[in-house]
Design an enzyme around this catalytic site. Sequence first.
Site, PDB file in Angstrom:
ATOM      1  N   ASP A 197       0.834  -1.208   0.000  1.00 17.64           N
ATOM      2  CA  ASP A 197       0.000   0.000   0.000  1.00 17.64           C
ATOM      3  C   ASP A 197       0.867   1.256   0.000  1.00 17.64           C
ATOM      4  O   ASP A 197       0.555   2.247  -0.677  1.00 17.64           O
ATOM      5  CB  ASP A 197      -0.926   0.014   1.217  1.00 17.64           C
ATOM      6  CG  ASP A 197      -2.066  -0.983   1.096  1.00 17.64           C
ATOM      7  OD1 ASP A 197      -2.252  -1.539  -0.010  1.00 17.64           O
ATOM      8  OD2 ASP A 197      -2.764  -1.217   2.102  1.00 17.64           O
ATOM      9  N   GLU A 223      -1.506  -2.892  -9.203  1.00 16.20           N
ATOM     10  CA  GLU A 223      -0.347  -2.005  -9.335  1.00 16.20           C
ATOM     11  C   GLU A 223      -0.309  -1.312 -10.686  1.00 16.20           C
ATOM     12  O   GLU A 223       0.730  -0.775 -11.088  1.00 16.20           O
ATOM     13  CB  GLU A 223       0.946  -2.804  -9.128  1.00 16.20           C
ATOM     14  CG  GLU A 223       1.296  -3.773 -10.246  1.00 16.20           C
ATOM     15  CD  GLU A 223       0.624  -5.131 -10.142  1.00 16.20           C
ATOM     16  OE1 GLU A 223       1.157  -6.090 -10.705  1.00 16.20           O
ATOM     17  OE2 GLU A 223      -0.434  -5.239  -9.493  1.00 16.20           O
TER      18      GLU A 223
END
Length: 305
Positions: A197, A223
């Site tokens: 994160d 991502e």
Amino acid sequence: MKLTYRHNPLQSQHSPLPGNAAPGLARTPAPLSPLELAQRLQTSLDLERVLEMFSESIQWAFPHDGMTYDHPALGLHSSWGRISRHSCCYNLVVEREEIGELRFLRGRKFRDEELTELENLMGVLVYPLRNSLLFRQAVDAAQTDPLTGLGNRAAMERLLPRELASLRRGQHELALLVVDVDHFKRINDTLGHSAGDRVLRATAKCLREATRESDMLFRYGGEEFVMLMRTDNPEDGLQAGERIRTVLRECPELQAAASGMQLTASIGVAQAHPLDTPATLFDRADQAMYTAKQAGRDRVVRSEE
């Protein structure tokens, strides 16, 4: 409802206002009762449409040449009509909540009785205006990725058809870039999802720093990030991709997010064509990104046209 009024004489007269032109400001529609005005304003939750309807509907009681609306906290500005010599401004507050500033403009001074009538009519506006603001904020929240603050996939899918339509009208060229953080699964598996994160948040921050204000950034999923950019020539997208790749590789905050790892990104670039659909344009950039992965990562690949 709370109104804060101020009067400002302007120096310029009858020059165009930036933003939306509204020929209806010159017309004087039939008078509406407060109930009829409220019913009309409740037919839309679109902020600009609510304000435009209000401006048109009050011309009979409060003639004006132009109107502006500003809500600095939300970054909102809209304008209709034209600039004139005199203006009156109202800061609108409902139940201690500021809902913006309205400014009315015209060539001759506003009379006290007109201002009194306007203030009565704005009592009808404030709740439809607040509802439209709440609706707009809800739509924005639904199209924002909560982790990075970028637009999400839904936001991209809303904007991309509009940008392609502008391309077909000859208003600008368009490139789409897919940016994928290399070895992201390894980060999650080795350092945990909290580190993942942190990497995603840092990537978003570095992307903002590497792009122009006019570029549109989205977290597509996982991502993978997407940038839409208006271009002047086919090389702009490739140059932007190289700039982003370098910035991400050298960004201290991103490199610090995953201790012991050199973070890089693979980037695919596709220049839009008039016959592209959102799906074909994205797929070309996405395939170019996978080609960059297969070629060794940390590189930019342009889609074959």
